[in-house]
Design an enzyme around this catalytic site. Structure first.
Site, mmCIF file in Angstrom:
data_model
loop_
_atom_site.group_PDB
_atom_site.id
_atom_site.type_symbol
_atom_site.label_atom_id
_atom_site.label_comp_id
_atom_site.label_asym_id
_atom_site.label_seq_id
_atom_site.Cartn_x
_atom_site.Cartn_y
_atom_site.Cartn_z
ATOM 1 N N GLY A 284 0.823 -1.220 0.000
ATOM 2 C CA GLY A 284 0.000 0.000 0.000
ATOM 3 C C GLY A 284 0.845 1.253 0.000
ATOM 4 O O GLY A 284 0.616 2.182 0.784
ATOM 5 N N ALA A 285 1.824 1.293 -0.927
ATOM 6 C CA ALA A 285 2.776 2.423 -0.920
ATOM 7 C C ALA A 285 2.499 3.429 -2.030
ATOM 8 O O ALA A 285 3.318 4.305 -2.281
ATOM 9 C CB ALA A 285 4.206 1.895 -1.023
ATOM 10 N N SER A 286 1.341 3.327 -2.675
ATOM 11 C CA SER A 286 1.049 4.280 -3.754
ATOM 12 C C SER A 286 0.636 5.643 -3.224
ATOM 13 O O SER A 286 0.757 6.645 -3.920
ATOM 14 C CB SER A 286 -0.065 3.720 -4.650
ATOM 15 O OG SER A 286 -1.167 3.335 -3.861
ATOM 16 N N ARG A 287 0.142 5.678 -1.965
ATOM 17 C CA ARG A 287 -0.397 6.928 -1.409
ATOM 18 C C ARG A 287 -0.085 6.978 0.087
ATOM 19 O O ARG A 287 0.295 5.978 0.694
ATOM 20 C CB ARG A 287 -1.921 6.963 -1.567
ATOM 21 C CG ARG A 287 -2.403 6.987 -2.975
ATOM 22 C CD ARG A 287 -3.923 7.076 -3.042
ATOM 23 N NE ARG A 287 -4.604 5.828 -2.760
ATOM 24 C CZ ARG A 287 -5.485 5.665 -1.783
ATOM 25 N NH1 ARG A 287 -5.792 6.649 -0.968
ATOM 26 N NH2 ARG A 287 -6.075 4.491 -1.596
ATOM 27 N N ASN B 163 1.618 -2.250 5.371
ATOM 28 C CA ASN B 163 0.944 -0.961 5.562
ATOM 29 C C ASN B 163 -0.427 -0.890 4.887
ATOM 30 O O ASN B 163 -1.283 -0.114 5.321
ATOM 31 C CB ASN B 163 1.861 0.144 5.000
ATOM 32 C CG ASN B 163 1.153 1.455 4.841
ATOM 33 O OD1 ASN B 163 0.914 2.179 5.809
ATOM 34 N ND2 ASN B 163 0.770 1.777 3.592
ATOM 35 N N TYR C 99 -12.653 -2.324 11.581
ATOM 36 C CA TYR C 99 -11.293 -1.771 11.497
ATOM 37 C C TYR C 99 -10.551 -1.980 12.821
ATOM 38 O O TYR C 99 -9.405 -2.445 12.836
ATOM 39 C CB TYR C 99 -11.400 -0.281 11.156
ATOM 40 C CG TYR C 99 -10.078 0.432 10.986
ATOM 41 C CD1 TYR C 99 -9.325 0.270 9.827
ATOM 42 C CD2 TYR C 99 -9.587 1.290 11.968
ATOM 43 C CE1 TYR C 99 -8.116 0.957 9.661
ATOM 44 C CE2 TYR C 99 -8.392 1.966 11.808
ATOM 45 C CZ TYR C 99 -7.658 1.804 10.650
ATOM 46 O OH TYR C 99 -6.465 2.475 10.489
HETATM 47 P P1 NAP Z 1 -4.555 5.763 2.326
HETATM 48 O O1 NAP Z 1 -3.956 7.101 2.081
HETATM 49 O O2 NAP Z 1 -5.997 5.536 2.109
HETATM 50 O O3 NAP Z 1 -3.700 4.688 1.481
HETATM 51 C C1 NAP Z 1 -4.045 3.329 1.562
HETATM 52 C C2 NAP Z 1 -3.035 2.520 0.780
HETATM 53 O O4 NAP Z 1 -3.364 1.135 0.940
HETATM 54 C C3 NAP Z 1 -3.059 2.826 -0.710
HETATM 55 O O5 NAP Z 1 -1.730 2.835 -1.192
HETATM 56 C C4 NAP Z 1 -3.830 1.649 -1.290
HETATM 57 O O6 NAP Z 1 -3.403 1.274 -2.597
HETATM 58 C C5 NAP Z 1 -3.432 0.540 -0.345
HETATM 59 N N1 NAP Z 1 -4.367 -0.575 -0.372
HETATM 60 C C6 NAP Z 1 -5.677 -0.604 0.002
HETATM 61 N N2 NAP Z 1 -6.198 -1.827 -0.213
HETATM 62 C C7 NAP Z 1 -5.200 -2.587 -0.735
HETATM 63 C C8 NAP Z 1 -5.110 -3.932 -1.173
HETATM 64 N N3 NAP Z 1 -6.161 -4.765 -1.110
HETATM 65 N N4 NAP Z 1 -3.923 -4.382 -1.655
HETATM 66 C C9 NAP Z 1 -2.841 -3.560 -1.728
HETATM 67 N N5 NAP Z 1 -2.872 -2.273 -1.344
HETATM 68 C C10 NAP Z 1 -4.037 -1.790 -0.847
HETATM 69 O O7 NAP Z 1 -4.304 5.289 3.834
HETATM 70 P P2 NAP Z 1 -3.215 5.732 4.924
HETATM 71 O O8 NAP Z 1 -3.860 6.685 5.830
HETATM 72 O O9 NAP Z 1 -1.924 6.048 4.280
HETATM 73 O O10 NAP Z 1 -3.098 4.350 5.722
HETATM 74 C C11 NAP Z 1 -1.983 3.478 5.611
HETATM 75 C C12 NAP Z 1 -2.035 2.508 6.776
HETATM 76 O O11 NAP Z 1 -1.985 3.241 8.002
HETATM 77 C C13 NAP Z 1 -3.336 1.693 6.828
HETATM 78 O O12 NAP Z 1 -3.053 0.385 7.260
HETATM 79 C C14 NAP Z 1 -4.150 2.429 7.879
HETATM 80 O O13 NAP Z 1 -5.086 1.603 8.498
HETATM 81 C C15 NAP Z 1 -3.057 2.862 8.829
HETATM 82 N N6 NAP Z 1 -3.428 3.976 9.702
HETATM 83 C C16 NAP Z 1 -3.796 5.186 9.176
HETATM 84 C C17 NAP Z 1 -4.143 6.209 10.047
HETATM 85 C C18 NAP Z 1 -4.560 7.567 9.553
HETATM 86 O O14 NAP Z 1 -5.014 8.377 10.371
HETATM 87 N N7 NAP Z 1 -4.437 7.886 8.269
HETATM 88 C C19 NAP Z 1 -4.122 6.000 11.424
HETATM 89 C C20 NAP Z 1 -3.756 4.763 11.910
HETATM 90 C C21 NAP Z 1 -3.403 3.755 11.042
HETATM 91 P P3 NAP Z 1 -4.139 1.706 -3.984
HETATM 92 O O15 NAP Z 1 -4.504 3.170 -3.856
HETATM 93 O O16 NAP Z 1 -3.064 1.441 -4.990
HETATM 94 O O17 NAP Z 1 -5.325 0.814 -4.166
#
Ligand code: NAP
Length: 242
Positions: A8-11, A86, A151
């Protein structure tokens, strides 16, 4: 040169981890699912700075695709030293609104996806002189969040998996740790309005939202030699929220 695979490193947090590891001399494998353009642009950016990186498409819920992704790391990098689990998705709604398909999707992505990538990567990580698994959980996996039951359950599962694997893999020299981010400013939180955001910031001792860099630096540190005696831990990257 050490190899890191970040799911999940695209964003968001994953993309920042990719940049941070590349800046610190790692060959980076950028996994993406749907955001191909963003993953390729990130790769270009890293290469533009003289780094080595590859973008690899795989849905973490698809075991065959995950196995192919690990083969690609072996082919292009000769192995794998660090796995950052991630990739994740969220769903906001009551338990009644959490239809079985939604529940399955969240658990399959956020928890089983970690199992899939870890299991496929283990032979490579065991071969490394400093194998590391870093799982991205969440403060909600520790505390539980209202209207984010699936979640929270998945992220709590990631913590249990981390602690169990730290014990199981100790003798093979692979460390397993978690980061538990607090509120981080990414696409995942775009659904929350200003009031909800300011409420969570008020509950954060450092009184701000976290950045992707805040999390990426914690992940990089856990991957480093400096953290070689640390395993089975949950490191809050949360401004003191926990
Ligand atoms: P985000 O900006 O929504 O990015 C999510 C990433 O996960 C994207 O690169 C997406 O890839 C990838 N992804 C989703 N489903 C996937 C799948 N089935 N296979 C492969 N890749 C997949 O989210 P983020 O906020 O950066 O979150 C990253 C991690 O941190 C997550 O595990 C999230 O639960 C955790 N987290 C986030 C927060 C927060 O406040 N943001 C807080 C605590 C924990 P594509 O776009 O290429 O599909």
């Amino acid at each position: 040169m050490k190899n890191v695979l970040i799911t999940g490193a695209s964003r968001g947090i994953g993309a920042e981890c990719a940049l941070t590891f590349a800046d610190n001399g790692y060959r980076v494998f950028i996994n993406y699912n749907r955001s191909e353009e963003k993953a390729l642009a990130l790769c270009e950016k890293i290469r533009g700075k003289g780094g080595e990186c590859f973008a690899v498409q795989a849905d973490v819920t698809d075991r065959d695709a995950v196995r192919r992704m690990i083969s690609l790391c072996r082919y292009h990098g000769g192995g794998l030293d660090v796995l950052v689990n991630n990739a994740g998705i969220d769903f906001y709604g009551t338990i009644e609104q959490t239809e079985p398909e939604i529940w399955d999707k969240i658990i399959n992505t956020d928890l089983t996806g970690v199992y899939n990538a870890t299991r496929a990567a283990l032979p490579e990580l065991k071969n490394s002189s400093s194998g590391r698994i870093i799982n991205v959980s969440s403060v909600w996996g520790v505390y539980g969040a209202s209207c984010e039951a699936a979640y929270s359950a998945a992220k709590a599962g990631v913590i249990g998996l981390t602690k169990a694997l730290a014990k199981e893999l100790g003798l093979s020299g692979v460390t397993v740790n978690c980061v538990a981010p607090g509120f981080i400013d990414t696409d995942m939180n775009a659904i929350f309005d200003e009031n909800a955001v300011s409420d969570i910031i008020d509950r954060t001792p450092l009184n701000r939202a976290g950045t992707c860099k805040d999390v990426a630096e914690a992940v990089l540190w856990l991957a480093s030699e400096k953290a070689s005696f640390i395993t089975g831990q949950v490191l809050g990257a949360d401004g003191g929220f926990m």
